[in-house]
Design a protein around this motif. Sequence first.
Motif, PDB file in Angstrom:
ATOM      1  N   VAL A  32       0.750  -1.143   0.153  1.00 51.50           N
ATOM      2  CA  VAL A  32      -0.055  -0.062   0.058  1.00 51.50           C
ATOM      3  C   VAL A  32       0.951   1.251  -0.021  1.00 51.50           C
ATOM      4  N   VAL A  33       0.571   2.237  -0.914  1.00 51.91           N
ATOM      5  CA  VAL A  33       1.510   3.396  -1.098  1.00 51.91           C
ATOM      6  C   VAL A  33       0.591   4.504  -0.842  1.00 51.91           C
ATOM      7  N   GLY A  34       0.610   5.160   0.052  1.00 55.48           N
ATOM      8  CA  GLY A  34      -0.026   6.557   0.124  1.00 55.48           C
ATOM      9  C   GLY A  34       0.330   7.607  -0.685  1.00 55.48           C
ATOM     10  N   ILE A  35      -0.483   8.834  -0.878  1.00 57.12           N
ATOM     11  CA  ILE A  35       0.085  10.031  -1.482  1.00 57.12           C
ATOM     12  C   ILE A  35      -1.170  10.872  -1.142  1.00 57.12           C
ATOM     13  N   ALA A  88       4.451  10.132 -10.408  1.00 58.78           N
ATOM     14  CA  ALA A  88       5.070   9.112 -11.383  1.00 58.78           C
ATOM     15  C   ALA A  88       5.374   8.077 -10.635  1.00 58.78           C
ATOM     16  N   SER A  89       5.906   8.189  -9.468  1.00 57.40           N
ATOM     17  CA  SER A  89       6.491   6.838  -8.567  1.00 57.40           C
ATOM     18  C   SER A  89       5.097   6.335  -8.209  1.00 57.40           C
ATOM     19  N   ALA A  90       4.225   6.734  -7.680  1.00 62.09           N
ATOM     20  CA  ALA A  90       3.185   6.268  -7.034  1.00 62.09           C
ATOM     21  C   ALA A  90       2.361   5.400  -7.996  1.00 62.09           C
ATOM     22  N   PHE A 104      -4.127  -0.439  -8.629  1.00 65.18           N
ATOM     23  CA  PHE A 104      -5.635  -0.021  -8.301  1.00 65.18           C
ATOM     24  C   PHE A 104      -5.226   1.203  -7.572  1.00 65.18           C
ATOM     25  N   VAL A 105      -6.057   2.261  -7.789  1.00 62.95           N
ATOM     26  CA  VAL A 105      -5.703   3.643  -7.370  1.00 62.95           C
ATOM     27  C   VAL A 105      -7.191   3.930  -6.483  1.00 62.95           C
ATOM     28  N   LEU A 106      -7.026   4.260  -5.172  1.00 60.23           N
ATOM     29  CA  LEU A 106      -8.341   4.787  -4.520  1.00 60.23           C
ATOM     30  C   LEU A 106      -8.198   6.258  -4.399  1.00 60.23           C
ATOM     31  N   MET A 162      -2.368  13.027 -12.068  1.00 62.39           N
ATOM     32  CA  MET A 162      -2.137  11.769 -12.398  1.00 62.39           C
ATOM     33  C   MET A 162      -1.973  11.404 -13.872  1.00 62.39           C
ATOM     34  N   ALA A 163      -2.605  11.962 -14.588  1.00 64.01           N
ATOM     35  CA  ALA A 163      -2.986  11.659 -15.950  1.00 64.01           C
ATOM     36  C   ALA A 163      -1.705  11.315 -16.887  1.00 64.01           C
TER      37      ALA A 163
END
Lengths: 310, 310
Positions: B32-35, B59-61, B67-69, B84-85
């Motif tokens: 799980v990665v947070g941003i 870029a790193s995320a 899956f992105v929430l 994000m795009a």
Amino acid sequence: MPLIDKLVVCGVGLIGGSFALALRNKKKVGRVVGIGRSKESLERAQALGVIDEIAPDWASALDGADFVLLAMPVGQTDAVMEAMAPHLQAPTIVTDAGSTKRDVITSAYHRLDAHLSRVVPAHPIAGTEKSGVQAASARLFRGKRTVVTPLPENDPAAVERVRKAWQACGASVVDMVPQDHDRVFAAVSHLPHLLAFGLVHELAGRANAELLFSHAASGFRDFTRIAASHPEMWRDICLANRQALVGELDQYLGELALIRSLLLSGNGSRLEQLFEEASQARTKWGEELMKNVTSQPMAGTEQAVNPAAR
Amino acid sequence: MPLIDKLVVCGVGLIGGSFALALRNKKKVGRVVGIGRSKESLERAQALGVIDEIAPDWASALDGADFVLLAMPVGQTDAVMEAMAPHLQAPTIVTDAGSTKRDVITSAYHRLDAHLSRVVPAHPIAGTEKSGVQAASARLFRGKRTVVTPLPENDPAAVERVRKAWQACGASVVDMVPQDHDRVFAAVSHLPHLLAFGLVHELAGRANAELLFSHAASGFRDFTRIAASHPEMWRDICLANRQALVGELDQYLGELALIRSLLLSGNGSRLEQLFEEASQARTKWGEELMKNVTSQPMAGTEQAVNPAAR
């Protein structure tokens, strides 16, 4: 040692029943006599052990009574006091549990003018959206507050006995001036009830009501809990206190007009500031509430209370 | 078997944090990665074990993310999607947890038009008045509902993975048309929040606010619980859904005008009938709610949740 030998409760519902149960529980009452409009409700109260007997009339109820609690909807106060008056004996203390005080006091001056030294108006700040004696609980008043609004004519000893009875139920007692009482509770109790009744009524009347309710969650659940309250009781409160209540409603309508204009103009920063002030005030109040009630659960949960388990 | 290998959560607060915890708890997620905006909040999330790492940039995320929430306040959606795009890889599924859907969808069409097959808007119907990752819980969504509002452009497999993720969190999933979603939640969620914020704000601004709050009890407590909610989140919801919300507010103002006239004219029988209809509807709904949630406690209690105990 009993505080009250013969207790008469008029209107043995949630509040009257809980008062009787709490005093019984503490062995502070000898005999409990119920009187009221509904024979069925009185018989249920007797079957549940909340009252010992049902009085057939006021003459019998008041014979040798040392304490009367009026706990029926406030709209009946005047008629009940009129019916009581001819049978009231000199030592009997009369108190009430009405959510409004000025109307009760007006009736007392009108109907019980010969007995004013022993008529002590009060209001226990407790309740749930449930009603009826089956919802009564010996614990209802524990950690809660009862407001007493003594009359200038009151015998201080009578006021003291009313205080002691509520304290025996677990409540703390504070005094207020009746006018202040009615204004304060218009704001923090009567208006929220009105707003919750109004929202549920408005949604329930729509063609897609079922769809709407099916998507409602915990925010809606808590916001509208009090909309399940006793309709007649709240009709009487709203009518008895309508002057203060309309004043509160109008002040709230002013707030909603402000919010509406912020929405329409898309004024996000003022809207956020308003929400921030509300959120901070509510969080602070909630924290103080938790400190005060500590381990006492507050009344008003969705869970059914089983009288048999009490 | 993990459902998601690399999960990215944007905005690791109550909702984003609870989603991550629930999937972790069920061993449905690898990493799980947070941003997000707040480094402090992300560090808290990492310290609490809600996320494994903090992404320094999109870029790193998004590198290898499946899956992105998006779980930040909805007002940030457009800017976040724009950021994000350029980094979004073809297989990555993007979903969100916003309380409004039309604004999120408008941004998706505008900012992620090359990726629409895998942008699946959704809204978990859960939350409490608490906010921040410290309020997150693996149990938040259990027994709750998540509304998914698929786009015509969606790949059915992407929609299915979003459904499965929410089901893994314990939620049941229903589909809705975005317009219906926004209208329904304006009525049963956004308006009640606005009304509660308004009442607390109005009372808190008075000279005698302290006296008023000191007499407020359980009815007021529950009615205003949602007024402690996250101000920015609710500013964004109210602005995003203001068309439907003003419509709901106006309908409610019509109801209050009716109630006001019944009070002023002392029309007890119509007032009682209105209360009776509301009380019956609320009691019926409450009973159905209790049947559905059975032993699942609903979110939103006054009790603090200790993240360490989860």
